[in-house]
Every structure is written in C-alpha cells, then in structure tokens.
Design a protein around this motif. Structure first.
Motif, mmCIF file in Angstrom:
data_model
loop_
_atom_site.group_PDB
_atom_site.id
_atom_site.type_symbol
_atom_site.label_atom_id
_atom_site.label_comp_id
_atom_site.label_asym_id
_atom_site.label_seq_id
_atom_site.Cartn_x
_atom_site.Cartn_y
_atom_site.Cartn_z
ATOM 1 N N GLY A 1 2.954 -9.077 22.127
ATOM 2 C CA GLY A 1 3.608 -9.603 20.940
ATOM 3 C C GLY A 1 4.247 -10.960 21.120
ATOM 4 N N ALA A 2 4.922 -11.172 22.260
ATOM 5 C CA ALA A 2 5.617 -12.449 22.466
ATOM 6 C C ALA A 2 4.629 -13.612 22.493
ATOM 7 N N GLY A 3 3.517 -13.433 23.198
ATOM 8 C CA GLY A 3 2.507 -14.485 23.256
ATOM 9 C C GLY A 3 1.848 -14.711 21.912
ATOM 10 N N PHE A 4 1.580 -13.618 21.188
ATOM 11 C CA PHE A 4 0.960 -13.731 19.858
ATOM 12 C C PHE A 4 1.859 -14.506 18.905
ATOM 13 N N MET A 5 3.158 -14.189 18.908
ATOM 14 C CA MET A 5 4.086 -14.869 18.009
ATOM 15 C C MET A 5 4.247 -16.338 18.387
ATOM 16 N N ALA A 6 4.174 -16.644 19.671
ATOM 17 C CA ALA A 6 4.294 -18.033 20.110
ATOM 18 C C ALA A 6 3.098 -18.865 19.651
ATOM 19 N N ARG A 7 1.923 -18.228 19.573
ATOM 20 C CA ARG A 7 0.705 -18.948 19.161
ATOM 21 C C ARG A 7 0.523 -18.995 17.648
ATOM 22 N N LEU A 8 1.241 -18.145 16.929
ATOM 23 C CA LEU A 8 1.078 -18.061 15.480
ATOM 24 C C LEU A 8 1.649 -19.315 14.804
ATOM 25 N N GLU A 9 0.848 -19.999 14.033
ATOM 26 C CA GLU A 9 1.265 -21.254 13.409
ATOM 27 C C GLU A 9 1.751 -21.072 11.983
ATOM 28 N N ASN A 10 1.298 -20.039 11.303
ATOM 29 C CA ASN A 10 1.706 -19.788 9.924
ATOM 30 C C ASN A 10 3.160 -19.303 9.913
ATOM 31 N N GLN A 11 4.061 -20.167 9.487
ATOM 32 C CA GLN A 11 5.485 -19.859 9.555
ATOM 33 C C GLN A 11 5.885 -18.734 8.597
ATOM 34 N N SER A 12 5.249 -18.660 7.442
ATOM 35 C CA SER A 12 5.566 -17.590 6.485
ATOM 36 C C SER A 12 5.193 -16.228 7.058
ATOM 37 N N LEU A 13 3.987 -16.145 7.623
ATOM 38 C CA LEU A 13 3.545 -14.891 8.230
ATOM 39 C C LEU A 13 4.409 -14.551 9.445
ATOM 40 N N LYS A 14 4.799 -15.585 10.168
ATOM 41 C CA LYS A 14 5.649 -15.391 11.341
ATOM 42 C C LYS A 14 6.991 -14.785 10.943
#
Length: 529
Positions: free
Chosen positions: A389-402
């Motif tokens: 999860g931590a790595g996935f969230m760090a790579r996620l660019e969509n701020q709304s989805l984040k």
C-alpha cells in the motif's frame, strides 16, 4: 467442523476447514522467524557459523533446530505428549517470568519509570487512557475492537483444537477454559513490565551511558537483503526495517541487562514457550487438514496405521511450509497486527457462521458461504494493502483518488479485521433474509426439548431451577470447582467495577483526573497483579 457440517452442509465444512487451515498456517508462518530472531538477538549470536566446512546462516540453523525439536515432541506422543510437556514447560516459564518481573521492578525504580512515562507529548499518554488520541496503532480503538473480536471469535480459532477436543466431559472442558484465563494474567504482566522498563532504560537520563550500546545495536538491525542500502529504500522497505527493529528492542535489552543466571533461565523458559506453541499448532493444523479436508472425500475408512501416517505427513508438511514462509516472508507491520489480520481470514466468516448458526434459526447455508468467502477476500485485500500500500500510494498521481483511498490504506491490521467482520455480519443477515423461509430445527441440532439425549439432562437449560444453575453452576460442580469458578468470574467483575468508578470519577472531575493519579493507579495495579 462437525457443527458446520450439521448446521450447513458437508461442502461448507470442507471449505471452512480449508480456509481455517490456510489461515492457520499463514498465521503460524511467522512464528519460527520471530522465535529464531529472539534467540539471535537475546544471546548475541553471530549471523553465521561454520559446520563441517560449510557456512550456515544462524537464522536458518536455529529455525531448523527448534522445528525439529517441536516435531519430535509431536511425533513421539501426539496430543498426550503435547499436553503433558506443555504443562511442565508452562509451569517452569511462569516461575521464570515472575522472577523477571521482580528483577525489572527492583532494577528500575518506580520513580525512574514514572519520569519516563510522564515525559511524552500530549495525546500520546502512557498512563491516561483519555489522552492517547494521537497513538496510531494501540489506541482506544484497538482495545475496543479487541473486545468485539473476543466475543465474536469465541472458540472460532482452531489453533488449540487439540486441547478443545481433549476434555473427558463438557464440565471438565468448562473448568479448563476458566482456569486457562489465569495464565494470560502472568503473560500479560511480563509483556507489560518488560517494555515499560525498556522504555525507561532507553529514555531516562540515569541510563544514558548504558542505553547507548542498546540504541547502537537496534540501529544496526537491518533485513539481510537491504543491508548496505538502508538509506535509499522506498516506503515499503522502510516499514520492514522499522518492524524488524521494533522486534529487536526487547530481546536485545534483556540480553544486556539480565544477570547470567536470569539470562539462562529466561532462555530456557523461552525455549519451552517456543516448543509448546509450535507442537500445539503443528498438531492442530496438521490434524485439521486431514480430518476436515482430506477424509470427507474418502469413501473407505482408513486403517489406524494409515490414519497415523497421514497425520504425521500432514504435520511434517505444516513444519516445512512455515520454515520456508519464515525465510521468505517480509515483515512490514507489528507482529500483533499481522496475527490479527491473518487469523481474520477464517474467523471473520466463521464467527458469523457459528453465532448465526447457534442462535438464529433463519441463518442459511448460502449466507454462511457468503460470509466465509467475503471474509477471506477482504483479508487478502488487507494483506496486499499492508505489504504494497505505501508504495502504491506514493506512485499514485491522481490526487482525488488518493484522498479517497488514503483512509483505507492507513488502516491497521486490527481495524481491517473489524471492518471485514462488519461486512460479513451484514452479508450473512441479508442473504439469510432473502433466502429460504423454512427455519432450521435448532432443537434437533442442539438436543433440546423432545430431542434431548438421555443422561445429558443436567446440561439442558430447561432443567435448571436456581439462578446459579441457570448461570452454569450445574450439579457437576464440586465444592472446589465452585470456589475456582467463583474467583475466576469474580475477578473481572471486580475490575469492571473499578473501571466504572475510575472512569466516572475522571469524567465528573473538572479537567479529569491528573496524570499523577493515573500513574499511582498503575503503580498499585502492577504490584497487586
């Protein structure tokens, strides 16, 4: 397993047994690595040693040694040997733990402990339960969820199935369950006192020089595959390093401060604890796989010799699995959180199947399947989040989805267990109400009313006249049983009254009770226990 088959179906029994087995061996999978690392850190062992000219990892060598001993105990006498040797090991361990607690409270004065426990920022109090809102892991929510899980999962976890099935009568089983709670009071005190004294050692100025070595040893703990590059790792790898260092603190601390004789006694006690846990789990999970997954598919019964050899092979298979699981598994969270989440693979669905099946005649087989599958899927999702999860969230660019996913990805293993239980309960109720209209005959299943079995009248609620009989004090209770049961049940009731009075006092007092009052309470409580 028998109940699941009679209440729902044979197929559900097999599926439930398979899920319980998988959850059990995954939960069990970290035990060898945790045990081996404890002895390495506690005894100050080198990372490798030479045997017959070969360089062997100490971590792997100790795991093999400990698992072989546990297998021998299991193979040489089965459940009988497990029970007798576990009793002896447990009795010895509790004497040692009492000595450890006494040594700790003598070495570290209450004044030093008090200074350390008080020296924390607001919101992270170690003495006032009303001032710990900033604690992320073991906060009030963790303990409230623990209470829910305690009721919801009662008798659901099958790690001690061998013990649960060994009593010679329902009454003996009831008394064994009552008395077994006392051992946790010793265990819970030692796992409270040691970390409190550890914190005092690391943070109190009186131990500044001595603790420097401990801090250096903890800082040197790094997973083998990350050594040399720990300063440039990603968020998931950083969680692994933090988890391993968290595990290392207590054994390293005890290895530094214990005198030689206490160090040897504690090492022997932990060896006994390791063996007693492993032979119990090896026997339970190995036998569960054969009894609940393999045998239901056989049309011809096994001979005694075939049955025993099949059990031995299954137990050996469990040992081999947990050995390799411990080698390759990467710790990214606290052990307690991992155990809660892995056990949830089975108990989140089993809890509803058991409670709904025993107390609700409208509960259906389809609802039990839905709950068991739902609990399994939600737990597997939780595992993925914990480890990636931590790595996935760090790579996620969509701020709304984040922003939407952040609350889910920040849940602890305990919180994930709770929400999966909530989903399973709702799904069980909804599917049952949408399913068959004909209620299940619980009287026949539970041998009540006209289905009562001769000789078991004293166990039926209908035949109990007095209040004590209705509460469970049936004619099987001897005078000593009544005393033991009265003390065992009275103990938590007394502390519940203390809990109500103390919390009411805190809430009614202007500004609440001062932290000095809470500290005084814990001082007396610790010595009293």
């Amino acid at each position: 397993a028998q109940f699941l088959e009679m209440r729902y179906s044979r197929n559900f029994r097999v599926f439930g047994g398979l899920v319980a087995f998988l959850a059990g061996i995954v939960n069990f999978g970290v035990f060898p690595s945790v045990g081996a690392r404890f002895f390495i850190w506690y005894c100050g062992l080198p990372p490798a040693f030479t045997l017959l000219g070969f360089q062997i990892s100490t971590f792997i060598g100790i795991m093999v040694f400990l698992l072989v001993i546990s297998l021998l105990f299991t193979f040489l006498g089965g459940q009988i040997a497990v029970m007798i040797t576990d009793f002896i090991q447990g009795s010895f361990a509790y004497i040692v733990f009492a000595a450890v607690i006494g040594f700790m409270l003598y070495t570290f004065t209450w004044g030093q402990i008090s200074d350390t426990l008080m020296a924390v920022e607001p919101g992270t109090s170690l003495v006032n339960p009303f001032d710990m809102g900033k604690e992320e892991n073991f906060n009030i929510g963790f303990y409230l969820i623990s209470v829910v899980i305690m009721f919801y999962c009662a008798m659901g976890w099958q790690g001690t199935a061998g013990y649960n099935s060994s009593a010679k009568s329902p009454h003996e089983s009831k008394m064994a369950m009552m008395l077994s709670h006392w051992r946790y009071r010793v265990l819970m005190l030692v796992v409270l006192v040691v970390p409190v004294c550890l914190r005092t050692y690391m943070h109190h100025p009186d131990f500044a020089e001595q603790s420097a070595e401990l801090k250096a040893r903890v800082a040197a703990v790094v997973p083998e595959d990350l050594k040399g590059r720990e300063d440039s790792v990603g968020p998931d790898e950083l969680k692994r390093i933090e988890a391993l260092r968290s595990q290392a603190k207590a054994p390293l601390f005890m290895g530094l401060v214990f005198p030689k004789i206490l160090m040897g006694l504690m090492c022997a006690a932990m060896l006994g604890a390791f063996i007693s846990t492993h032979d119990t789990y090896l026997h339970s999970w190995g036998s569960m796989f054969i009894q609940d997954v393999v045998l239901p598919f056989r049309k011809q019964p096994l001979t005694t010799a075939q049955h025993l050899w099949l059990l031995r092979l299954s137990i050996l298979g469990v040992a081999v699995f947990i050995f390799f699981f411990s080698i390759f598994f990467r710790h990214t969270q606290r052990i307690q959180m991992f155990c809660a989440l892995s056990a949830n693979m089975f108990v989140s669905g089993a809890g509803t199947a058991i409670i709904g099946g025993l107390y609700w005649k409208r509960g259906t087989t389809a609802a039990a399947w839905t709950g068991m599958i739902g609990g399994l899927v939600l737990t597997l999702v939780g595992f993925w989040i914990q480890h990636n999860g931590a790595g996935f969230m760090a790579r996620l660019e969509n701020q709304s989805l984040k922003a939407v996913l952040q609350p889910v990805f920040s849940l602890t293993g305990q919180e994930m267990s709770f929400w999966s239980i909530v989903v399973v309960i709702i799904s069980y109720i909804c599917v049952s109400l949408l399913g068959r209209r004909r209620p299940f005959n619980l009287d026949r299943l539970l041998h009540r009313g006209k289905y009562a079995v001769a000789g078991e009248e004293s166990l039926a609620i209908e035949g109990r006249r007095t209040l004590l009989e209705k509460l469970g004090w049936t004619k099987e209770f001897t005078p000593s049983d009544k005393i033991a049961a009265g003390i065992t049940l009275g103990w938590p009731l007394v502390w519940f009254v203390v809990f109500i009075v103390g919390n009411t006092w805190h809430l009614l007092k202007q500004g609440g009770l001062p932290k000095e009052s809470w500290l005084a309470f814990w001082h007396y409580w610790t010595w009293f226990i």
